[in-house]
Design a protein around this motif. Structure first.
Motif, PDB file in Angstrom:
ATOM      1  N   UNK A 175       0.802  -1.232   0.000  1.00 30.99           N
ATOM      2  CA  UNK A 175       0.000   0.000   0.000  1.00 30.99           C
ATOM      3  C   UNK A 175       0.830   1.275   0.000  1.00 30.99           C
ATOM      4  N   UNK A 176       2.142   1.158   0.247  1.00 31.89           N
ATOM      5  CA  UNK A 176       2.998   2.339   0.291  1.00 31.89           C
ATOM      6  C   UNK A 176       3.005   3.008   1.666  1.00 31.89           C
ATOM      7  N   UNK A 177       3.874   4.003   1.802  1.00 27.89           N
ATOM      8  CA  UNK A 177       4.004   4.811   3.022  1.00 27.89           C
ATOM      9  C   UNK A 177       4.064   6.261   2.614  1.00 27.89           C
ATOM     10  N   UNK A 178       3.411   7.126   3.359  1.00 29.96           N
ATOM     11  CA  UNK A 178       3.522   8.556   3.100  1.00 29.96           C
ATOM     12  C   UNK A 178       3.788   9.294   4.408  1.00 29.96           C
ATOM     13  N   UNK A 179       4.907  10.033   4.456  1.00 26.37           N
ATOM     14  CA  UNK A 179       5.181  10.937   5.579  1.00 26.37           C
ATOM     15  C   UNK A 179       4.680  12.302   5.140  1.00 26.37           C
ATOM     16  N   UNK A 180       3.700  12.843   5.857  1.00 24.60           N
ATOM     17  CA  UNK A 180       3.056  14.079   5.392  1.00 24.60           C
ATOM     18  C   UNK A 180       3.649  15.298   6.103  1.00 24.60           C
ATOM     19  N   UNK A 181       3.616  16.456   5.414  1.00 24.52           N
ATOM     20  CA  UNK A 181       4.157  17.690   6.005  1.00 24.52           C
ATOM     21  C   UNK A 181       3.099  18.784   5.973  1.00 24.52           C
ATOM     22  N   UNK A 182       2.816  19.318   7.159  1.00 26.09           N
ATOM     23  CA  UNK A 182       1.925  20.473   7.286  1.00 26.09           C
ATOM     24  C   UNK A 182       2.710  21.703   7.748  1.00 26.09           C
ATOM     25  N   UNK A 238       9.437   9.504  -3.488  1.00 26.69           N
ATOM     26  CA  UNK A 238       9.382  10.820  -4.126  1.00 26.69           C
ATOM     27  C   UNK A 238       8.696  11.807  -3.212  1.00 26.69           C
ATOM     28  N   UNK A 239       9.063  13.065  -3.393  1.00 29.50           N
ATOM     29  CA  UNK A 239       8.334  14.142  -2.748  1.00 29.50           C
ATOM     30  C   UNK A 239       7.141  14.495  -3.635  1.00 29.50           C
ATOM     31  N   UNK A 240       5.945  14.559  -3.068  1.00 31.96           N
ATOM     32  CA  UNK A 240       4.770  14.981  -3.835  1.00 31.96           C
ATOM     33  C   UNK A 240       4.252  16.284  -3.237  1.00 31.96           C
ATOM     34  N   UNK A 241       4.069  17.281  -4.083  1.00 32.30           N
ATOM     35  CA  UNK A 241       3.454  18.516  -3.600  1.00 32.30           C
ATOM     36  C   UNK A 241       1.975  18.241  -3.307  1.00 32.30           C
ATOM     37  N   UNK A 242       1.364  19.210  -2.640  1.00 30.83           N
ATOM     38  CA  UNK A 242      -0.008  19.041  -2.131  1.00 30.83           C
ATOM     39  C   UNK A 242      -0.964  18.350  -3.125  1.00 30.83           C
ATOM     40  N   UNK A 243      -1.090  18.905  -4.344  1.00 29.69           N
ATOM     41  CA  UNK A 243      -2.114  18.374  -5.261  1.00 29.69           C
ATOM     42  C   UNK A 243      -1.813  16.942  -5.675  1.00 29.69           C
ATOM     43  N   UNK A 244      -0.519  16.656  -5.899  1.00 26.64           N
ATOM     44  CA  UNK A 244      -0.165  15.282  -6.285  1.00 26.64           C
ATOM     45  C   UNK A 244      -0.395  14.313  -5.122  1.00 26.64           C
ATOM     46  N   UNK A 245      -0.085  14.777  -3.909  1.00 29.70           N
ATOM     47  CA  UNK A 245      -0.291  13.904  -2.749  1.00 29.70           C
ATOM     48  C   UNK A 245      -1.787  13.639  -2.545  1.00 29.70           C
ATOM     49  N   UNK A 246      -2.597  14.668  -2.785  1.00 26.11           N
ATOM     50  CA  UNK A 246      -4.046  14.473  -2.618  1.00 26.11           C
ATOM     51  C   UNK A 246      -4.611  13.502  -3.649  1.00 26.11           C
ATOM     52  N   UNK A 297      -1.833  21.699   4.116  1.00 27.05           N
ATOM     53  CA  UNK A 297      -0.981  20.611   3.623  1.00 27.05           C
ATOM     54  C   UNK A 297       0.071  21.172   2.661  1.00 27.05           C
ATOM     55  N   UNK A 298       1.333  20.852   2.905  1.00 23.44           N
ATOM     56  CA  UNK A 298       2.398  21.284   1.991  1.00 23.44           C
ATOM     57  C   UNK A 298       2.682  20.167   0.982  1.00 23.44           C
ATOM     58  N   UNK A 299       2.740  18.950   1.465  1.00 19.34           N
ATOM     59  CA  UNK A 299       3.038  17.804   0.591  1.00 19.34           C
ATOM     60  C   UNK A 299       3.528  16.668   1.456  1.00 19.34           C
ATOM     61  N   UNK A 300       4.243  15.742   0.835  1.00 23.73           N
ATOM     62  CA  UNK A 300       4.759  14.631   1.628  1.00 23.73           C
ATOM     63  C   UNK A 300       5.545  13.679   0.759  1.00 23.73           C
ATOM     64  N   UNK A 301       6.210  12.737   1.419  1.00 27.43           N
ATOM     65  CA  UNK A 301       6.928  11.724   0.638  1.00 27.43           C
ATOM     66  C   UNK A 301       5.965  10.578   0.354  1.00 27.43           C
TER      67      UNK A 301
END
Ligand SMILES: Cc1cc2nc3c(=O)[nH]c(=O)nc-3n(C[C@H](O)[C@H](O)[C@H](O)COP(=O)(O)OP(=O)(O)OC[C@H]3O[C@@H](n4cnc5c(N)ncnc54)[C@H](O)[C@@H]3O)c2cc1C
Length: 388
Positions: free
Chosen positions: A91-98, A121-129, A140-144
């Motif tokens: 399912x993957x892992x995402x570390x999120x940054x606010x 990869x780093x994903x900016x907000x829209x890609x992470x959403x 939300x700024x983004x996340x890995x």
């Protein structure tokens, strides 16, 4: 009078947990005859059964990255190779940054993660959403995002290691506590347990949160402390979330928390309490729920009506710097540490098991040497793991 003989093994492993069981499997596969002794009634009854099943190579240092990559290879191919369904789910892992501070920590780590070929990869907000539509977009700024991480069942996995280790000749004794280490001529000769004595030239301390008292039986010390962590599982709801979400913002009451939706629908979550709850108290409470619920609903508002079904507590075997301790004792020949797995023993176990086999067989690659340098029992223990 003839000297009393004791059963002899190539290796004795103290602890049939997240490390001991896969280590027994790996050793037996390599033709080594291990005896695993655990004081509890069956396999995985220490911290292993309390783990929530997260498996990631997304770490901040070469040792955990390399070991977890080995583990992911083993978990992800297990069913194909050995037939048992251990509920591996990619399912993957995402570390999120606010906040900018977490954004910087996560982005800075990408260099080392990429240098070990992690697919992250780093994903900016829209890609992470797009990957996690349920995330709160406000702030939300983004996340890995690491799509090759995942999860599996700690219960099914450890039983699979156990059964196949036995098939290959490993022996297991349950309900039997190790009470002493037999030392003669300055080296390990075996162990004393409450049901007998057993000989071996190699003894592995894989006693998890109880690793320190076991080392002390051999006159050694190892800086492992047990630390209580709480977790919970909700009712089952329709699928809405694939990756494990990790929020590393330290706030009052907790340094971080992580959660994912099991493919059968339940949300499973866990927090790192702040301050630490040192000790080995595993009586569950629900007192952490209001705090973690606030944090989770803040990051994922749709969780606000989900019902929690059960909470539990378990122990992290913590080290001062947050990294495991793996390697031979320099004071006592034949005594091998495989301890201090902190909050990652389930995911590290199979990789550590293979490394222990290479140590016992004296067949180490340059990559193994690098890992062992990082995890040395004799390091300074300065610094801190950034993605605990
Ligand atoms: C709430 C929670 C969530 C977690 N989530 C995750 C996760 O998502 N992913 C992850 O990778 N990790 C997770 N962990 C961490 C993981 O559970 C531990 O790091 C791991 O189980 C430690 O493995 P171990 O083999 O060192 O110890 P254990 O699995 O505890 O095994 C040690 C064994 O040694 C035995 N023992 C001790 N002393 C003696 C003695 N004298 N004689 C005989 N036997 C003895 C014990 O009975 C025990 O069975 C989580 C932990 C908790 C508490």
């Amino acid at each position: 009078m003839a000297e009393r003989t004791v059963p002899h093994y190539d290796v004795i492993i103290i602890g049939a947990g997240s490390v001991g069981a896969p280590a027994a499997f790996s050793l037996a596969q390599a033709g080594v005859h291990p005896l695993v002794i655990d004081r509890l009634p069956s396999v995985g009854q220490g911290s292993n059964k309390r783990a929530i099943g997260g498996i990631r190579a997304t770490h901040s240092d070469p040792a955990k990255i390399r070991l977890s990559l080995r583990s992911i290879e083993i978990f992800s191919t297990w069913q194909e190779r050995y037939g048992d369904d251990i509920e591996w789910y990619k399912g993957g892992y995402s570390f999120v940054a606010y906040r900018e501070s977490e954004e910087k920590v996560l982005k800075d780590l990408l260099d080392i993660q990429h240098s070990y070929q992690l697919n992250i990869h780093w994903l900016d907000k829209d890609d992470l959403l797009e990957v996690i539509p349920a995330l709160n977009p406000d702030g939300l700024i983004g996340g890995t995002y690491a799509s090759e991480d995942g999860n599996a069942s700690p219960l099914l996995a450890i039983h699979a290691f156990y059964r196949h280790a036995q098939r290959l000749g490993a022996e297991f004794h349950f309900d039997e506590a190790v009470t002493g280490i037999i030392v003669k001529g300055g080296r390990v000769r075996g162990v004393k347990a409450d049901k007998g004595e057993y000989g071996a030239d190699v003894v592995i301390d894989a006693a998890g949160a109880w690793a320190r008292p076991v080392a002390q039986m051999a006159g050694l010390d190892v800086p492992v402390r047990s630390d209580s962590h709480e977790a919970a599982i909700t009712e089952s709801v329709g699928r809405f979330l694939d990756p494990m979400v990790v929020d590393i913002r330290p706030l009052v009451g907790s340094t971080n928390y992580y959660f994912y939706q099991h493919y059968t629908g339940q949300v499973v979550f866990c927090i790192t309490p702040s301050p630490h709850i040192w000790g080995d108290d595993v009586r569950e409470t629900s007192s952490f729920l209001p705090m973690v619920a606030r944090r989770m609903v803040d990051v994922m508002p749709r969780l606000k009506n989900i019902r929690v079904r059960r909470t539990w507590r378990g122990l992290y075997p913590m080290t001062p710097d947050g990294f495991p301790i793996v390697g031979w004792s320099e004071e006592l020949e034949g005594f091998l540490f495989a301890v201090g797995m902190c909050g990652q023993g389930f995911m590290l176990g199979p990789g550590v098991g293979e490394l222990l086999t290479c140590l016992v067989k004296e067949d180490l690659s340059p990559e193994d040497d690098e890992v062992l340098k990082y995890l040395s029992p004799y390091r300074e223990f300065v610094g801190q793991e950034k993605l605990q």
